[in-house]
Design an enzyme around this catalytic site. Structure first.
Site, mmCIF file in Angstrom:
data_model
loop_
_atom_site.group_PDB
_atom_site.id
_atom_site.type_symbol
_atom_site.label_atom_id
_atom_site.label_comp_id
_atom_site.label_asym_id
_atom_site.label_seq_id
_atom_site.Cartn_x
_atom_site.Cartn_y
_atom_site.Cartn_z
ATOM 1 N N CYS A 112 -9.039 -0.287 0.223
ATOM 2 C CA CYS A 112 -8.446 0.565 -0.799
ATOM 3 C C CYS A 112 -7.117 1.118 -0.305
ATOM 4 C CB CYS A 112 -9.402 1.707 -1.150
ATOM 5 S SG CYS A 112 -8.788 2.778 -2.478
ATOM 6 N N PRO A 113 -5.991 0.689 -0.875
ATOM 7 C CA PRO A 113 -4.702 1.246 -0.425
ATOM 8 C C PRO A 113 -4.510 2.703 -0.839
ATOM 9 C CG PRO A 113 -4.386 -0.226 -2.300
ATOM 10 C CD PRO A 113 -5.826 -0.344 -1.913
#
Length: 386
Positions: free
Chosen positions: A169-170
């Protein structure tokens, strides 16, 4: 006499861990290298909540209830705590095999598959493992040199194998795996509630002001702290941020709630591991939503296997002493330093004590003669001439 003191620098294990991660606070904080979107997440949450607490909360606390800002503060603190816990923790990275372990695994694979003729592709490196009467395949990771445990996968962004890998998850700047998935789920759940809360009370604030002074006058009203900025800009900015966040975060929360109820990961759902053509049932599901939720969200949290703050080379201090006698005219040759002898943090202290001179009375008789006296040939030298 010379005294040498050597100091070796303390090296922690996190300083030599492979992969593309960054560490802070002496290895206590672990994140991915790409952290730009994580900073954007912090900016959006902090900015929206700051505007809400600065303007709408003060009016709503007086007109409706003082519990409104209190409940908003609780949601905000909980969302920030779970976000930082997700971003700064080890998601469940599996250590890579040591050279000896990798060589042993290669020998096992060669013994199992045999020699492959030249020009032919070797068979896939897979081990079969049975879980709840279901055959699960353990795949070999060519980067980490290990057979990955069930539900583990290699993250191409962090370059690590993560146990029970869900996704990278950025927005949180980290992988989501076995050790931080529950905090990720609690973060998106609390953020959804916070977004709905702020969005709802923004509308309530505009409605209450419109009943008193009218809708158009409400939009033209100017806060006293910002004379040059009308309330329209602030309200519209908050409403737009909350509106787009509702579609994304609330939808993401609903999707992960569905996965938690099935005890399934995002990686397994995308690959269709349990809904493919073979219709293989999920061996990790208990067949009960409550049991699945309790296992994912309330089960025991395994410790990190990286030992990031372990010491590889401990600080030491060594001392060497030596003494020797030298003549009055002898000098110590200059110390030569090799290319690999200069190390950071090493200090050398040398103390030279001259040896006492030897007087003529202590010298042997054959040595006691004047400077101009010629040497007396010995009998052995005369015999050698004859």
């Amino acid at each position: 006499m010379s005294v040498m003191v050597a100091r070796k620098k303390v090296v922690r294990k996190w300083e030599q861990l492979p992969g593309r991660n960054t560490f802070c606070c002496d290895g206590r904080i672990m994140m991915a290298r790409q952290k730009g979107i994580f900073y954007l997440t912090l900016f959006l949450i902090l900015g929206t909540c700051a505007l809400f607490f600065a303007f709408e909360c003060r009016y709503l606390a007086v007109q409706l209830s003082p519990a409104i800002p209190v409940f908003a503060a609780v949601l905000f603190l909980f969302a920030m705590a779970t976000l930082l816990r997700t971003s700064f923790s080890d998601p469940g990275v599996i250590p890579r095999a040591l050279p000896d372990e990798a060589a042993f695994i290669e020998m096992e694979i060669e013994a199992t598959n045999g020699t492959v003729p030249q020009g032919q592709r070797p068979p896939p490196r897979i081990k079969n493992f049975q879980i709840n009467n279901q055959i699960v395949k353990l795949k070999y990771c060519y980067t980490c040199k290990i057979f990955r445990p069930p539900r583990a996968s290699h993250c191409s962004i962090c370059d690590n194998c993560v146990e029970r890998f869900d996704h990278h998850c950025p927005w949180v700047g980290n992988c989501v795996g076995k050790r931080n998935y529950r905090y990720f789920y609690l973060f998106i759940l609390s953020l959804s509630l916070l977004t709905i809360y702020i969005f709802t009370f923004n509308i309530v604030y505009v409605a209450l002001k419109s009943l008193k002074i009218g809708f158009l006058n409400t939009l033209k009203e100017t806060p006293g702290t910002y004379p040059s900025m009308s309330l329209t800009v602030l309200t519209v900015l908050e409403v737009l941020i909350c509106f787009f966040t509702l579609w994304s975060v609330v939808g993401l929360t609903g999707f992960h709630t569905f996965l938690v109820a099935l005890n399934q990961t995002t990686n397994e759902d995308i690959k269709g591991s349990w809904t493919g053509k073979n219709r293989v049932q999920n061996p990790y599901s208990h067949g009960n939503i409550v049991k699945n939720c309790c296992e994912v969200l309330c089960g025991p949290l395994p410790p990190s296997v990286l030992d990031r703050r372990g010491i590889l080379q401990q600080e030491e201090s060594t001392a060497q002493e030596g003494s020797c006698l030298r003549g009055p005219g002898t000098q110590e040759p200059p110390a030569t330093q090799g290319p690999g002898q200069a190390q950071e943090g090493h200090s050398v202290l040398s103390l030279q004590v001259p040896a006492p001179s030897v007087s003529d009375t202590e010298m042997p008789k054959e040595k006691q003669r004047t400077l101009g006296e010629p040497p007396v040939p010995s009998l052995d030298a005369g015999r050698a001439e004859h």
